[in-house]
Design a protein around this motif. Structure first.
Motif, PDB file in Angstrom:
ATOM      1  N   MET A 177       0.834  -1.190   0.000  1.00  0.00           N
ATOM      2  CA  MET A 177       0.000   0.000   0.000  1.00  0.00           C
ATOM      3  C   MET A 177       0.882   1.257   0.000  1.00  0.00           C
ATOM      4  O   MET A 177       1.934   1.295   0.644  1.00  0.00           O
ATOM      5  CB  MET A 177      -0.895   0.024   1.245  1.00  0.00           C
ATOM      6  N   ASN A 178       0.434   2.288  -0.691  1.00  0.00           N
ATOM      7  CA  ASN A 178       1.129   3.570  -0.716  1.00  0.00           C
ATOM      8  C   ASN A 178       0.610   4.441   0.431  1.00  0.00           C
ATOM      9  O   ASN A 178      -0.591   4.733   0.504  1.00  0.00           O
ATOM     10  CB  ASN A 178       0.899   4.287  -2.045  1.00  0.00           C
ATOM     11  N   CYS A 179       1.506   4.853   1.320  1.00  0.00           N
ATOM     12  CA  CYS A 179       1.107   5.589   2.516  1.00  0.00           C
ATOM     13  C   CYS A 179       1.917   6.875   2.665  1.00  0.00           C
ATOM     14  O   CYS A 179       3.075   6.936   2.272  1.00  0.00           O
ATOM     15  CB  CYS A 179       1.325   4.752   3.776  1.00  0.00           C
ATOM     16  N   ILE A 180       1.283   7.850   3.257  1.00  0.00           N
ATOM     17  CA  ILE A 180       1.959   9.065   3.695  1.00  0.00           C
ATOM     18  C   ILE A 180       1.810   9.142   5.206  1.00  0.00           C
ATOM     19  O   ILE A 180       0.712   8.975   5.734  1.00  0.00           O
ATOM     20  CB  ILE A 180       1.362  10.327   3.049  1.00  0.00           C
ATOM     21  N   VAL A 181       2.913   9.397   5.893  1.00  0.00           N
ATOM     22  CA  VAL A 181       2.891   9.623   7.337  1.00  0.00           C
ATOM     23  C   VAL A 181       3.492  10.994   7.602  1.00  0.00           C
ATOM     24  O   VAL A 181       4.578  11.308   7.099  1.00  0.00           O
ATOM     25  CB  VAL A 181       3.697   8.554   8.103  1.00  0.00           C
ATOM     26  N   THR A 182       2.785  11.817   8.370  1.00  0.00           N
ATOM     27  CA  THR A 182       3.347  13.096   8.792  1.00  0.00           C
ATOM     28  C   THR A 182       3.736  12.990  10.268  1.00  0.00           C
ATOM     29  O   THR A 182       3.092  12.287  11.042  1.00  0.00           O
ATOM     30  CB  THR A 182       2.362  14.263   8.595  1.00  0.00           C
ATOM     31  N   ALA A 183       4.789  13.701  10.658  1.00  0.00           N
ATOM     32  CA  ALA A 183       5.298  13.586  12.026  1.00  0.00           C
ATOM     33  C   ALA A 183       5.999  14.871  12.430  1.00  0.00           C
ATOM     34  O   ALA A 183       6.583  15.562  11.590  1.00  0.00           O
ATOM     35  CB  ALA A 183       6.277  12.408  12.140  1.00  0.00           C
ATOM     36  N   GLY A 184       5.966  15.164  13.723  1.00  0.00           N
ATOM     37  CA  GLY A 184       6.708  16.300  14.247  1.00  0.00           C
ATOM     38  C   GLY A 184       5.970  17.620  14.111  1.00  0.00           C
ATOM     39  O   GLY A 184       4.864  17.693  13.577  1.00  0.00           O
ATOM     40  N   PRO A 185       6.594  18.698  14.584  1.00  0.00           N
ATOM     41  CA  PRO A 185       5.925  19.993  14.639  1.00  0.00           C
ATOM     42  C   PRO A 185       6.146  20.857  13.409  1.00  0.00           C
ATOM     43  O   PRO A 185       7.169  20.770  12.737  1.00  0.00           O
ATOM     44  CB  PRO A 185       6.589  20.648  15.858  1.00  0.00           C
ATOM     45  N   THR A 186       5.161  21.704  13.132  1.00  0.00           N
ATOM     46  CA  THR A 186       5.402  22.840  12.249  1.00  0.00           C
ATOM     47  C   THR A 186       5.857  24.012  13.121  1.00  0.00           C
ATOM     48  O   THR A 186       5.810  23.944  14.345  1.00  0.00           O
ATOM     49  CB  THR A 186       4.138  23.250  11.477  1.00  0.00           C
ATOM     50  N   TYR A 187       6.309  25.078  12.490  1.00  0.00           N
ATOM     51  CA  TYR A 187       6.588  26.302  13.238  1.00  0.00           C
ATOM     52  C   TYR A 187       6.096  27.499  12.434  1.00  0.00           C
ATOM     53  O   TYR A 187       5.884  27.409  11.218  1.00  0.00           O
ATOM     54  CB  TYR A 187       8.081  26.442  13.574  1.00  0.00           C
ATOM     55  N   GLU A 188       5.893  28.608  13.133  1.00  0.00           N
ATOM     56  CA  GLU A 188       5.438  29.834  12.493  1.00  0.00           C
ATOM     57  C   GLU A 188       6.379  30.961  12.902  1.00  0.00           C
ATOM     58  O   GLU A 188       6.608  31.185  14.092  1.00  0.00           O
ATOM     59  CB  GLU A 188       4.001  30.173  12.918  1.00  0.00           C
ATOM     60  N   PRO A 189       6.983  31.673  11.959  1.00  0.00           N
ATOM     61  CA  PRO A 189       7.986  32.693  12.301  1.00  0.00           C
ATOM     62  C   PRO A 189       7.356  33.979  12.853  1.00  0.00           C
ATOM     63  O   PRO A 189       6.316  34.440  12.376  1.00  0.00           O
ATOM     64  CB  PRO A 189       8.671  32.956  10.963  1.00  0.00           C
ATOM     65  N   LEU A 190       7.984  34.537  13.883  1.00  0.00           N
ATOM     66  CA  LEU A 190       7.643  35.873  14.374  1.00  0.00           C
ATOM     67  C   LEU A 190       8.441  36.916  13.586  1.00  0.00           C
ATOM     68  O   LEU A 190       7.917  37.948  13.175  1.00  0.00           O
ATOM     69  CB  LEU A 190       7.955  35.978  15.867  1.00  0.00           C
ATOM     70  N   ASP A 191       9.705  36.631  13.412  1.00  0.00           N
ATOM     71  CA  ASP A 191      10.567  37.411  12.533  1.00  0.00           C
ATOM     72  C   ASP A 191      11.582  36.429  11.960  1.00  0.00           C
ATOM     73  O   ASP A 191      11.334  35.223  11.979  1.00  0.00           O
ATOM     74  CB  ASP A 191      11.208  38.597  13.266  1.00  0.00           C
ATOM     75  N   GLU A 192      12.695  36.903  11.477  1.00  0.00           N
ATOM     76  CA  GLU A 192      13.643  35.993  10.827  1.00  0.00           C
ATOM     77  C   GLU A 192      14.488  35.182  11.810  1.00  0.00           C
ATOM     78  O   GLU A 192      15.233  34.297  11.392  1.00  0.00           O
ATOM     79  CB  GLU A 192      14.550  36.781   9.874  1.00  0.00           C
ATOM     80  N   VAL A 193      14.374  35.474  13.103  1.00  0.00           N
ATOM     81  CA  VAL A 193      15.193  34.745  14.082  1.00  0.00           C
ATOM     82  C   VAL A 193      14.372  34.099  15.197  1.00  0.00           C
ATOM     83  O   VAL A 193      14.928  33.367  16.012  1.00  0.00           O
ATOM     84  CB  VAL A 193      16.269  35.668  14.711  1.00  0.00           C
ATOM     85  N   ARG A 194      13.074  34.344  15.255  1.00  0.00           N
ATOM     86  CA  ARG A 194      12.235  33.800  16.318  1.00  0.00           C
ATOM     87  C   ARG A 194      11.022  33.098  15.719  1.00  0.00           C
ATOM     88  O   ARG A 194      10.533  33.484  14.665  1.00  0.00           O
ATOM     89  CB  ARG A 194      11.789  34.900  17.277  1.00  0.00           C
ATOM     90  N   ARG A 195      10.526  32.107  16.437  1.00  0.00           N
ATOM     91  CA  ARG A 195       9.418  31.323  15.897  1.00  0.00           C
ATOM     92  C   ARG A 195       8.521  30.789  17.003  1.00  0.00           C
ATOM     93  O   ARG A 195       8.918  30.700  18.162  1.00  0.00           O
ATOM     94  CB  ARG A 195       9.957  30.155  15.065  1.00  0.00           C
ATOM     95  N   LEU A 196       7.307  30.390  16.609  1.00  0.00           N
ATOM     96  CA  LEU A 196       6.345  29.741  17.486  1.00  0.00           C
ATOM     97  C   LEU A 196       6.236  28.286  17.059  1.00  0.00           C
ATOM     98  O   LEU A 196       6.033  27.987  15.877  1.00  0.00           O
ATOM     99  CB  LEU A 196       4.974  30.420  17.358  1.00  0.00           C
TER     100      LEU A 196
END
Length: 235
Positions: free
Chosen positions: A1-20
Motif C-alpha cells: 500500500m502507498n502511505c503518507i505519514v506526517t510527524a513532528g511539529p510545524t513552526y510559524e515565524p515571528l521574525d527571521e530569528v524567532r518562531r512559534l
C-alpha cells in the motif's frame, strides 16, 4: 500500500530569528513510518524540521517541512499520485503570528510592520495569534479516494472529553479514523472509528498493528464509495 505519514511539529515565524512551535518530538509518526516500511508498505514520511527525535528514519522517501503552509504545499503536491492512506500525526501549529504592536509607556499601541529582527530595547510588545488553516480538513478534498487517519492530542478534561474531540474531528473533517492521546486521555491511545466506536490500545506497537489492520482492510472497489460519501459531507 502507498502511505503518507506526517510527524513532528510545524513552526510559524515571528521574525527571521524567532518562531512559534510546540513540543512534538516526531517520534510516534517516525516509528509508525518505520513499522509500515518494515511490513512492506511504500511509505513517504514528512517530518518537521524541528523534530527532536533522533531515531532512524527508515521510510524509503523522507521529506522535511517547516511551516504549516509548507506542509500543506507538500501534501497537496503528493495528491498527483495514488495514495492509499494518510496517517496525519504531525503536530500542526494551531496559531501563526498576526499583527504586532509596540506599547508605549502611556499605554498607546503602534503597529509594527515587517522587520527582520524585532528589537528588544524598544519596550513591551503585543502580538496577535491568528488560527492557522486546518490541514486535516483539506485532505479529503486533495485525496478524495484516500483513507485518512487524524490525530488529536488533548491536554484538558477527561478521557470521555478526549474521545468526543476525536469524534468531532471525524465528523467535521470527513476523515476515517482518529487516534487520540495526551493527558486528557491518559495512558495509551484511543482509536476512534467513523461509527463512533473506540478501541483502547495500551502501547504504540499495538496502535501500529491496529492501523495496519485498518490499512489492509481497504478494498480498491470501495474508493469510489469513499469519495462519494465525502462529497456529500463537504457540500
Amino acid at each position: 500500500m502507498n502511505c503518507i505519514v506526517t510527524a513532528g511539529p510545524t513552526y510559524e515565524p515571528l521574525d527571521e530569528v524567532r518562531r512559534l512551535t510546540n513540543f512534538s518530538t516526531g517520534r510516534l509518526g517516525t516509528e509508525l513510518a518505520n513499522f509500515l516500511s518494515a511490513r512492506g508498505h511504500k511509505v513517504a514520511l514528512l517530518v518537521g524540521e524541528s523534530a527532536t527525535y533522533a531515531g532512524p528514519r527508515r521510510a524509503p522517501h523522507v521529506e522535511t517541512f517547516t511551516t504549516t503552509a509548507d506542509l500543506a504545499r507538500r501534501l497537496q503536491g503528493m495528491a498527483r499520485h495514488p495514495v492509499d492512506a494518510i496517517f496525519h500525526a504531525a503536530a500542526v501549529s494551531d496559531f501563526s503570528f498576526g499583527k504586532l504592536w509596540l506599547r508605549s509607556p502611556a499605554g498607546g499601541l503602534t503597529e509594527i510592520k515587517s522587520t527582520r529582527k524585532i528589537p528588544t530595547r524598544e519596550g513591551n510588545y503585543l502580538v496577535e495569534l491568528a488560527p492557522t488553516p486546518k490541514i486535516i480538513a483539506r485532505l479529503p478534498g486533495w485525496f478524495p479516494r484516500t483513507r485518512i487517519v487524524g490525530w488529536k492530542f488533548e491536554a484538558d478534561g477527561a478521557r470521555a472529553d478526549a474521545l468526543d474531540a476525536a469524534k468531532r474531528q471525524i465528523t467535521e473533517c470527513a476523515t476515517d479514523l482518529c487516534v487520540v492521546n495526551g493527558p486528557a486521555y491518559g495512558d495509551g491511545f484511543g482509536l476512534v472509528a467513523g461509527n463512533g466506536k473506540a478501541a483502547h490500545l495500551a502501547s504504540a506497537p499495538l496502535l501500529f498493528l491496529a492501523l495496519e489492520k485498518f490499512l489492509q482492510a481497504q478494498r480498491p472497489a470501495a474508493a469510489g464509495t469513499v469519495a462519494a460519501v465525502r462529497k456529500r459531507i463537504t457540500r
